[in-house]
Design a protein around this motif. Structure first.
Motif, PDB file in Angstrom:
ATOM      1  N   THR A  25      49.487  19.275   3.399  1.00 54.91           N
ATOM      2  CA  THR A  25      48.301  18.441   3.593  1.00 54.91           C
ATOM      3  C   THR A  25      48.571  17.012   3.141  1.00 54.91           C
ATOM      4  OG1 THR A  25      46.865  20.359   3.257  1.00 54.91           O
ATOM      5  CG2 THR A  25      45.860  18.179   3.019  1.00 54.91           C
ATOM      6  N   TYR A  26      49.282  16.887   2.028  1.00 54.96           N
ATOM      7  CA  TYR A  26      49.614  15.553   1.511  1.00 54.96           C
ATOM      8  C   TYR A  26      50.493  14.793   2.514  1.00 54.96           C
ATOM      9  CZ  TYR A  26      51.464  11.936  -1.564  1.00 54.96           C
ATOM     10  OH  TYR A  26      51.829  10.728  -2.107  1.00 54.96           O
ATOM     11  N   ILE A  27      51.481  15.478   3.070  1.00 53.76           N
ATOM     12  CA  ILE A  27      52.344  14.846   4.075  1.00 53.76           C
ATOM     13  C   ILE A  27      51.536  14.435   5.297  1.00 53.76           C
ATOM     14  CG2 ILE A  27      54.249  15.258   5.688  1.00 53.76           C
ATOM     15  CD1 ILE A  27      55.560  17.000   3.529  1.00 53.76           C
ATOM     16  N   ASP A  28      50.621  15.302   5.737  1.00 56.94           N
ATOM     17  CA  ASP A  28      49.781  14.977   6.893  1.00 56.94           C
ATOM     18  C   ASP A  28      49.014  13.675   6.685  1.00 56.94           C
ATOM     19  OD1 ASP A  28      50.569  17.235   8.243  1.00 56.94           O
ATOM     20  OD2 ASP A  28      48.856  18.451   7.596  1.00 56.94           O
ATOM     21  N   ASN A  29      48.620  13.416   5.452  1.00 57.27           N
ATOM     22  CA  ASN A  29      47.803  12.235   5.156  1.00 57.27           C
ATOM     23  C   ASN A  29      48.621  11.008   4.792  1.00 57.27           C
ATOM     24  OD1 ASN A  29      45.393  13.665   5.561  1.00 57.27           O
ATOM     25  ND2 ASN A  29      45.376  14.398   3.448  1.00 57.27           N
ATOM     26  N   HIS A  30      49.918  11.203   4.510  1.00 55.57           N
ATOM     27  CA  HIS A  30      50.721  10.083   4.002  1.00 55.57           C
ATOM     28  C   HIS A  30      52.064   9.934   4.725  1.00 55.57           C
ATOM     29  CE1 HIS A  30      48.051   9.517   0.463  1.00 55.57           C
ATOM     30  NE2 HIS A  30      47.918  10.835   0.520  1.00 55.57           N
ATOM     31  N   PHE A  31      52.244  10.544   5.892  1.00 52.41           N
ATOM     32  CA  PHE A  31      53.571  10.554   6.509  1.00 52.41           C
ATOM     33  C   PHE A  31      54.045   9.172   6.972  1.00 52.41           C
ATOM     34  CE2 PHE A  31      50.699  11.299  10.079  1.00 52.41           C
ATOM     35  CZ  PHE A  31      51.215  10.474  11.078  1.00 52.41           C
ATOM     36  N   THR A  32      53.142   8.209   7.132  1.00 50.56           N
ATOM     37  CA  THR A  32      53.568   6.871   7.539  1.00 50.56           C
ATOM     38  C   THR A  32      54.015   6.015   6.349  1.00 50.56           C
ATOM     39  OG1 THR A  32      51.310   6.029   7.393  1.00 50.56           O
ATOM     40  CG2 THR A  32      52.019   6.892   9.523  1.00 50.56           C
TER      41      THR A  32
END
Length: 507
Positions: A407-414
């Motif tokens: 979930t963290y990656i989904d929100n911060h992948f950029t």
């Protein structure tokens, strides 16, 4: 050196033109002369000059007809018309055939110098593009956009080639290097400017990114077997290495006397980079150097192996780790090659798992070494890995943590994610969460982030007016647009530009 053909039916004027060109700019060499268009056409086909100076009124074939004939050639030289005042209308007609300019006879020396300077800049830009195309073909299999017979001519100014390998941090031995914190070291420290400060015409430097953004190959086109500025350049790199927060690996290649030699020497240099990179420390070496350090030299003898096996079975894990860390301390003291550290770490995992060979565990070692570059971090993460492998069964409560990480990656992948920052945020071993992530989602964290970024990039490519590839690269988390383009092509089968063109062509 740029090759020139002079075409004029008046021998005296032709000699004057040749003298004027050589006096105006010594980088231009007149390789032939012709007195009519027919002779000139044959010379152009045989010699492939970079530039032609041609008169308009000539016997057998005039200048305009010659220009028409040149349009069918695959490579057309830069054309300059030599014109008299009475031929001005002819000169205007010649400009239809992409003639660069026309100059009046008799030639004004100052104007000729300005024109040759402009031609030189054009040729250098075009030639450099072709040279890079060939070198990228050698390194990465990029399609050649130039003819095979043209390859030697674009490098003909150089007698020798000298290559250097330069990388920051660890040698990348795992494809899961998404979180390597030093991908953009080249641009951050402007190392290309350091090299170009030393390299002056007629020498040339080409900078090629390796398979991974933290490694570069620098190829020098030179006229001596060893560049005279090599020692000064090496000393400046050494001074710079003291300012870097991570180790630098510099490997000097061989001197190549031909393109075929260069191709083989680059292969040797790439192989040497695997063997000569010393983990956790800056090193300068030559590709012909051979490292003879063995496992026994760092204390991992047969008797030590037996001691470690006994400790693993009968003592607390902490005692085993103490012995392991002493071995790693020896590695650090002796400036151990990375390949030897990898071998040692994998041997130690075999002891922990009672000789149960696991490709997954070997991959975890590779990933750990790839994404760290100092012994303190490596020992810490490797210790966590040993503790996890020693525990049985696996900690099921980490499944929820892995879901939170996704979930963290989904929100911060950029953003500029790092393996270390994610592991610290969620209080879990970086190597362990990578394995669990792949186990739960059938994809590594690295591949997951790449896919998320590429899908985001595809959406950004549809925006009109179009965004630049560099802007899109930054918006999805990549500081290097060339690295982004390579990932996009690997994932989508085409470059970002081709993808955008294909989508818009369907509308």
């Amino acid at each position: 050196m740029f090759r020139v053909l002079v075409i004029d039916d008046e021998p005296y004027l032709r000699k004057n033109i040749i003298t004027s060109i050589q006096k105006a700019n010594p980088q231009f060499q007149v390789i032939a002369e012709a007195g009519d268009g027919l002779q000139a056409l044959e010379l152009i086909k045989d010699l492939q000059p970079d530039v032609i100076f041609l008169d308009i009124r000539m016997p057998l074939m005039d200048g305009i007809t010659l220009l028409e004939e040149l349009q069918s050639l695959s490579s057309i030289p830069i054309c300059v018309i030599l014109s008299g005042y009475s031929e001005f209308e002819y000169a205007k007609k010649a400009l239809r055939y992409q003639v660069l300019d026309y100059i009046l006879k008799p030639i004004h020396q100052e104007k000729l110098e300005i024109l040759l300077k402009e031609i030189q800049e054009r040729l250098l830009s075009s030639q450099l593009t072709k040279q890079y195309n060939y070198l990228l073909h050698v390194f990465r299999g990029v399609s050649l956009t130039i003819k095979t017979e043209e390859i030697h001519s674009i490098f003909s100014s150089f007698t020798y080639f000298y290559s250097v390998y330069l990388s920051a941090g660890s040698y990348v031995c795992s494809k899961n290097n998404q979180f390597n914190p030093i991908d953009d070291f080249w641009s951050n420290y402007h190392l290309d400017q350091l090299f170009t400060r030393y390299i002056q015409s007629p020498h040339q430097a080409w900078f090629i990114t390796g398979e991974n953004p933290n490694e570069h190959f620098i190829i020098l086109g030179i006229d001596t077997e060893v560049p005279h500025y090599l020692n000064a350049l090496t000393n400046e790199l050494l001074d710079l290495s003291h300012q870097l927060p991570y180790p630098l690996t510099v490997i000097k290649g061989k001197t190549s006397s031909s393109l075929s030699e260069l191709k083989n020497d680059l292969i040797d240099l790439k192989y040497a980079s695997i063997l000569l990179t010393r983990y956790g420390t800056t090193s300068f070496s030559s590709c012909t150097e051979q490292l003879t350090l063995t496992l026994e030299d760092i204390g991992y003898s047969h008797s030590q192996h037996k001691i470690l096996c006994a400790l693993n079975k009968t003592h607390p894990t902490i005692d085993f780790l103490r012995e392991v860390n002493q071995l790693f301390d020896q590695c650090k003291q002796k400036k151990c090659p990375q390949v030897l550290l990898q071998t040692l770490a994998k041997q130690l995992l075999l002891i922990v798992t009672n000789n149960k060979h696991s490709i997954s565990n070997e991959e975890r070692v590779d990933e750990l070494i790839t994404n760290t570059y100092c012994y303190e971090d490596f020992k810490s993460h490797f210790g966590e890995l040993i503790l996890e492998l020693s525990a049985s069964p696996l900690q099921e409560n980490l499944i929820d943590t892995i879901a939170d990480i996704k979930t963290y990656i989904d929100n911060h992948f950029t953003e500029q994610l790092s393996l270390d920052s994610i592991s610290k945020k969620f209080h879990v071993s970086s190597s362990y969460f990578s394995v669990l992530f792949k186990k739960n989602y059938a994809i590594s964290p690295n591949e997951y982030i790449i896919n998320k970024r590429i899908e985001k990039a595809k959406n950004l490519l549809l925006i009109f007016p179009p965004l630049s590839i560099k802007n899109i690269s930054n918006m999805v988390g990549y500081t290097d647009p060339y690295y982004f383009s390579r990932l996009f092509k690997m994932t989508s089968g085409m470059t970002p530009s081709n993808y955008r063109a294909q989508i818009f062509s369907k509308e």
